[in-house]
Design an enzyme around this catalytic site. Structure first.
Site, PDB file in Angstrom:
ATOM      1  N   GLY A 179      42.319  28.107  33.946  1.00  0.00           N
ATOM      2  CA  GLY A 179      43.643  28.119  33.336  1.00  0.00           C
ATOM      3  C   GLY A 179      44.443  26.849  33.560  1.00  0.00           C
ATOM      4  N   GLU A 180      44.185  26.163  34.650  1.00  0.00           N
ATOM      5  CA  GLU A 180      44.999  25.004  34.987  1.00  0.00           C
ATOM      6  C   GLU A 180      44.235  23.687  34.979  1.00  0.00           C
ATOM      7  OE1 GLU A 180      48.074  26.758  38.122  1.00  0.00           O
ATOM      8  OE2 GLU A 180      46.232  27.878  37.908  1.00  0.00           O
TER       9      GLU A 180
END
Lengths: 741, 328, 209
Positions: A707-708
């Site tokens: 996600g990051e």
């Protein structure tokens, strides 16, 4: 018999796709309990001081108004529990809203108006007259620097102080040296769904429909604040309209909604306005980062110093951990990382996508580019030369790391070899062309999680955990994991989440849902399967009677003998004969001793092309190539989307986004016209690919999370490309036209 | 929003009577600016008279060879009108560079003439602002003023006029037709908007209850060689940092007619008349264009954060003129 | 059934070219509206402005009789009054596009539109895009190309894209990007939205005789 394709690794459409494209997916503000009232927050117009008078008479007389709640009339609330995390205090405000009449930032909640309709509540809120005594606020990093304090850890998880070797000596004797200060502004998450809560009391039971990406924590917070046992609180959130680091733990709207509902004895809906999202819902803090690098003539790093200053509010302790990657991203004998924090009269900051990694990689990866220029070495070659083959911070091996492969593939896909290193040397007609690159990295994190799995007599299964669907694809990927572990086609597995009545899941953050919750789902599925196996192998009517457990496999909804594929027993048959509606198991999964043996890091290579009109210097990003190693990619379709999201948010941060506080501490761009998020027209060709090597040391499915990862390094890749195009090094984001004029 | 009544206009005269009869009444067109400001409580009205049912939605040729544009014509329709696109391309470009497709479907020509500033201190409802609350002061002068004007400012107000459309209209000598309590009048657009002076709350010459019914563009063959250039941070859906609507008529290698109008940098849609005059008789080219850009920014008064606009708008002028000069 | 098959078969439907078919799937919720003046509310000032008025809204082909204050926006009337929560509130000021609906076939921001001003017009929301259980080609293409993540801006993107196709002007990728720029997606689905819109547009073109 050929093995059926595992659902893992398949680019499946989202399980919640139809719900989302038809408008049927229900977000927090979209439930409709009868007799619903509407609350609107009144916020402070000063930056520091206290409320001396709050004239509520006109508002109270407004049509439809049920209550105007101020610190003097608010129902009792205790402090937010301080033990929400395994280690350390949570980095959020523990003071409940409206606890006192002190004002510590612009836009702080000073009253709440409740009325029978949204329009009436809004109009009445504008009639609350607040008088203040204003005090001198602390407004800038520079002003507040003398009061800076040193931060030791990031949420108890990551050391923020690290020293190895002798940086000063290495710098003093360096053949090539670079020292520079990089700055990043305050940014806001700005999910398109504003933070929202519907609170409903039934006696001393409280139900919150809340835009929470950690329903279990929100439940504990509400229970603690209102003095209830946690079983009396239920937090429900089937869909979140984006979070990006906001909407975790608790924010004032959920406690204010609950307090208001208790006060007016009706269900209350409270949705923050977009303007209020800029002062009541978290943000990324401003950073100022001093980086010093030393290298040998051929580019071997001999020193890395990364000293970060960030800011937090008077009400919360948050530090932006910019230096965490600098401890171990490259091989270097002398490293020094520190973090200092000052308090400013601004609203409380919190995590935002890639906390630390995003601004930190801008500084580190820009500095590396500057070092490459100084040493006359290709930036990609410099990174390969300093590749960290093991984690030199913790002195242990990586669990799995394929960064060199990311560089290699990125180099090829982008065509990096054709780059003329000289600034301003590449053109497209009248436009300056710049190519820049950077390394992306984000740690592999997983926390304890619990899940349950139920296989039912109709040959289907339901798996559940209190995880969250924030756009991460949780409904889809967690069902894939359950299906794989159960040997069921994925369309026969449903996943349930977003309800604090379900087994514990950690916050949907730190890119860990797949790794953490997925591991629990696998464990619960294995236990459920063990029950089915036992039923089958002890049932004389089963073709599998007496067969040893290790001789069985599950596929397509059946248990099958490995030795003789003809010997099979469908789950539904097993359960029917046992006269059971289903078998159920729950299980907890937590990291084990691998945590001490290995370091876990997802990595990638970011390549960016910019084109800039030399006279009208707005930077256009025309091409991005990202190659990533997040471990196993369980759903390439949703995984690619998450990378696109990270990249685009990174481009926004690089070129557009900045929350501006003026000389009085007011946020002067608290809306989506003046806080510039990228629009469709800002995007172009983005090429995402994965190395896709499972990390078997990390968890059963081998996925570290992504996600990051996509946002990491983008800021620097853009700034490096801008330097290449123009010869101008921009060390403070965003890179707006005036900086290139 | 504070409570208000809503009524649909039944004819221009009736609408004018309704609004002029009440100090707290106003006309509702597309609503994209008015409803926005009413939600912020920056504007409060007791009565909205919806004028969109009025038959002011036609684009038609005038006897003089120009175009008459009804006040209710939506921005998207005007932008894509074949005559406008061909004969006044800068107007089409200006409209399409503004807002978003949805907003352009709503916003009307009349409403766009009445568009109000994006100054954050005006919009926040509480900072000192002479425009919102006369004599309360100006928070922008010493506040964050990156978006603010460098031309036409006063010590009482530096708020930028946000319209793109008006910049093109002012380059084409548009005339605003109105129907007011005292009858009809035709207002040259250069006179329509006011610089703030010491009454920043007064933004146009319209009287209360005076209804815009149309905008007329005079015949202007040279307008076919016109161009609107807008620079902003994002690639779309954003107000201008600096923009220019320019036109050139070149006869025998010499400029006969020139138009230079500016947006994003001034307190009203800005016509750089002296700069235009300096071009007439010159050969189109870099030296003339640079001198014009210099002249167009004479008397600028930048503040702490908007100084870059001076250099930026000069470059916008030069580039826009170069583009037009290169047109066939 | 694969999403691909869905798209092909749905693109065969002619009414798609007309914009969007209106069906009877709107549900009337005329009773017990929270935004109507009801008997138990405190008596409002006798003759102040802004008293609720009857408003007949036609949404997705169904008429709804509401009683609304004139200040109620179309967006709030849809969400709070009719419980048609597909249209989203992201900024409430025309700055994000999540509230985009079609009024008489044209895309507009419902947050800046007064509900009372849409009387006599046809409002279409994301709930009215599908024809019963048969999804609109755009809906299918959005699913196929993963043109959303959190899903919150999605109804606005879909209505906007439906309006774009009806307008018929955006042809190249850059034109589609420009003409979709009134809809902000914070999750970053733009590249996938582009592919979805392009595919439906091309499918629709193929259908032209």
């Amino acid at each position: 018999m050929p093995e059926p394709r595992s659902p893992l690794g398949q680019p499946l459409d989202r399980a919640d796709g139809v719900a989302k494209v038809t408008g049927r997916a229900k977000y927090a503000a979209e439930f409709a309990p009868p007799d619903l009232a509407h609350a609107v927050v009144v916020t402070s117009t000063i930056t520091r001081g206290r409320v001396t008078a709050c004239d509520t008479a006109a508002a109270e007389k407004s049509p439809g108004v049920l209550a105007v709640i101020t610190p003097r009339t608010v129902p009792a609330m205790k402090a937010v529990p301080a033990d929400l995390l395994p280690k350390g205090r949570p980095p959020i405000e523990l003071r409940p809203p409206l606890a006192d009449e002190k004002v510590s930032h612009f836009g702080q909640a000073v009253a709440v108006v409740v009325a029978d309709t949204f329009e009436r509540a809004t109009a009445a809120a504008a009639r609350v007259r607040v008088t203040y005594q204003a005090d001198e606020p602390a407004l800038t990093l520079e002003e507040a620097e003398p009061t800076a304090f040193e931060a030791e850890t990031f949420v108890g998880r990551e050391d923020l102080k690290h020293r190895r070797g002798d940086v000063a000596r290495a710098l003093a004797g360096a053949a090539v040296k670079l020292e520079a200060v990089y700055r990043t502004p305050v940014e806001h998450h700005n999910p398109i769904e504003p933070a929202a809560t519907i609170a409903e009391w039934d006696g001393d039971s409280l139900t919150l429909h809340d835009s929470s990406r950690w329903v279990h924590a929100t439940r504990r917070v509400a229970a603690g604040v209102f003095g209830l046992s946690p079983e009396k609180v239920r937090v429900i959130c089937p869909f979140i309209g984006g979070a990006f680091g906001s909407k975790g733990f608790t924010w004032q709207q959920n406690l204010l909604a609950a307090a208001a509902a208790r006060h007016v004895k009706r269900p209350v809906k409270l949705v923050l306005t977009r303007q209020q999202m800029f002062t009541l819902a978290g943000r990324r803090p401003e950073t100022k980062q001093a980086v010093a690098l030393a290298a040998t003539k051929d580019g071997g790093l001999t020193a890395v110093r990364h000293a970060t200053m960030s800011e937090t509010s008077p009400l919360a302790d948050f530090v932006e951990p910019c230096g965490t990657l600098s401890k171990h991203l490259y091989s270097c004998p002398n490293v020094e990382v520190t973090h200092r924090v000052v308090r400013l009269n601004r609203s409380s900051p919190v995590f935002m996508r890639g906390p630390g990694e995003t601004p930190g990689s801008f500084a580190l990866e820009s500095a590396l580019d500057e070092l490459a220029v100084a040493a006359g070495i290709d930036p990609l070659v410099l990174r390969l030369k300093n590749h960290a083959d093991r984690d030199e911070e913790k002195d242990r091996p990586w669990s799995s790391k394929h960064l060199k492969e990311c560089y290699r593939r990125g180099d090829e896909r982008f065509g990096w070899a054709k780059r003329d290193p000289k600034p301003r040397s590449m053109r497209d007609g009248n436009l300056l062309v710049g190519w820049g690159m950077a390394t992306a990295a984000y740690p592999g994190i997983r926390m304890e999680a619990r899940a349950k799995v139920r296989v039912t007599a109709d040959g289907r299964a339901v798996a559940a955990s209190a995880a969250h669907e924030i756009g991460n694809g949780a409904y889809t990927v967690l069902a894939q994991i359950a299906a794989a572990a159960l040997g069921l086609p994925v369309d026969r597995v449903r996943f349930e989440l977003g309800d604090s009545d379900l087994p514990f899941a950690p916050a949907t953050g730190a890119s860990q849902t797949t790794a953490a919750v997925g591991s629990a789902v696998t464990a619960a599925a294995v236990e459920a399967m063990a029950k089915l196996v036992k039923l089958a192998t002890t049932d004389k009517a089963s073709p599998l009677f007496g067969i040893a457990v290790d001789q069985l496999a599950a596929r397509e909804g059946k248990l099958v003998s490995r030795a003789d594929g003809a010997k099979a027993d469908a789950f539904s048959d097993i359960l029917r004969r046992a006269k059971l509606k289903g078998v159920e198991a729950d299980a907890t999964a937590a990291p084990g001793e691998e945590k001490e043996k290995f370091s876990f890091l997802s990595t990638g290579a970011q390549f960016v092309e910019v084109k800039i009109d030399p006279d009208l210097p707005r930077v256009r990003v025309t091409r991005v190539v990202g190659v990533y190693d997040p471990g196993a990619v369980l759903n390439p379709k949703t995984a690619r989307s998450q990378m696109l999201g990270g990249i685009l948010m990174g481009l926004g941060a690089a070129l557009l986004e900045e929350t501006v506080y003026d000389g009085r501490g007011l946020v002067v761009n608290p809306d989506l016209a003046d806080y510039r998020l990228p629009v469709h027209a800002d995007t172009s060709d983005i090429d995402v690919s994965f190395v896709n090597e499972p990390d078997r040391h990390f968890n059963p499915v081998g996925a570290r999370g992504l996600g990051e990862l996509g946002i990491s390094g983008i800021g620097a890749a853009v700034a490096n490309a801008v330097f290449h195009a123009t010869g101008k090094r921009i060390r403070d984001l965003p890179i707006t036209p005036e900086k290139l004029l | 929003m504070t409570p208000f009544d809503y009524t649909r206009a039944e004819g221009s005269a009736a609408a004018v009577k309704q609004v002029s009869g009440s100090a707290k009444a106003t006309f509702l067109g597309g609503g994209t600016c008015l409803i926005d400001l009413m939600k912020l409580h920056v504007e409060n009205h007791d009565l909205l008279v919806d004028i969109t049912p009025l038959p002011l939605d036609r684009i038609e040729a005038t006897a003089g060879g120009g175009v008459r544009i009804g006040a209710n014509v939506r921005n998207s329709e005007l932008a894509h009108d074949a005559t406008i696109y061909k004969n006044y391309p800068a107007l089409s470009e200006a409209l399409l560079s503004g807002a978003s497709p949805q907003l352009r479907n709503m916003a009307t020509v009349g409403g766009n003439l009445m568009q109000r500033t994006r100054c954050p201190y005006f919009r926040n409802g509480f900072s000192p602002c002479n425009k919102r609350e006369p004599k309360s002061g100006c928070a922008a002068k010493d506040g964050y003023n990156r978006s603010h004007a460098v031309l036409g400012v006063s010590e009482h107000c530096i708020a930028t006029h946000p319209s793109d459309m008006c910049v093109a209209l002012i380059a084409f000598d548009a005339v605003v037709k109105t129907h007011g309590p005292k009858g009809e009048r035709a207002i040259p657009i250069t006179d329509f908007h006011l610089v703030p002076g010491d009454t920043p709350d007064r933004e146009t010459v319209l009287e209360h209850g005076e209804l815009i019914t149309a905008v007329e563009l005079p015949a202007a063959p040279w307008a076919m060689r016109s161009h609107y250039l807008k620079v902003r941070d994002r690639a779309s859906y954003e107000f201008a940092l600096a923009s220019a609507a320019v036109a050139l008529e070149v006869v025998d290698g010499v400029i006969k007619t020139a138009r230079v109008a500016l947006g994003g940098v001034a307190t009203k849609p800005w016509r750089a008349a002296d700069a235009e005059k300096s071009l007439v008789g010159q050969k189109p080219g870099a030296p003339a264009f640079a001198a014009t850009a210099e002249m167009a920014t004479k008397g600028v008064a930048p503040r702490q954060f908007n100084g870059f606009k001076v250099a930026l708008v000069r470059r916008v002028i030069v580039r826009a003129l170069e583009t037009v000069a290169a047109m066939k | 059934m694969s999403p691909d098959q869905d798209i092909d078969s749905a693109a065969d439907r002619r009414e798609f070219m007309e914009g969007v078919a209106v069906g009877g799937i709107g549900v009337a919720f005329a009773a017990a509206l929270p935004i109507t003046a009801t008997a138990d509310e405190p008596v409002p000032p006798a003759r102040g402005p802004g008293q609720p008025v009857p408003v007949k809204l036609n949404v997705n082909g169904t008429d709804h009789d509401l009683k609304l204050e004139p200040r109620v926006t179309l967006l709030d009337a849809l969400r709070e009054g009719l419980h048609l929560t597909g249209s989203k509130k992201g900024c409430d000021h025309g700055q994000c596009g999540a509230c985009t609906v079609l009024v008489d076939g044209r895309r507009v921001n419902s947050c800046l539109t007064l509900a009372v001003a849409t009387v006599g017009r046809k409002v279409q929301t994301v709930e009215g895009l599908a024809d019963g259980d048969v999804l609109h080609p755009l809906q299918l293409a959005f699913i196929k190309h993963d043109a959303f993540q959190c899903g919150y801006c999605t109804p606005g993107q879909l209505c906007s894209a439906a309006g774009l196709l009806k307008e018929g002007r955006a042809k190249s990728d850059d034109e589609i990007r420009e003409e979709m720029s009134g809809n902000i997606c914070r999750c970053g689905a733009y590249p996938n939205i582009l592919v979805a819109v392009r595919e439906v547009r091309q499918g629709a073109l193929k259908e032209k005789p």
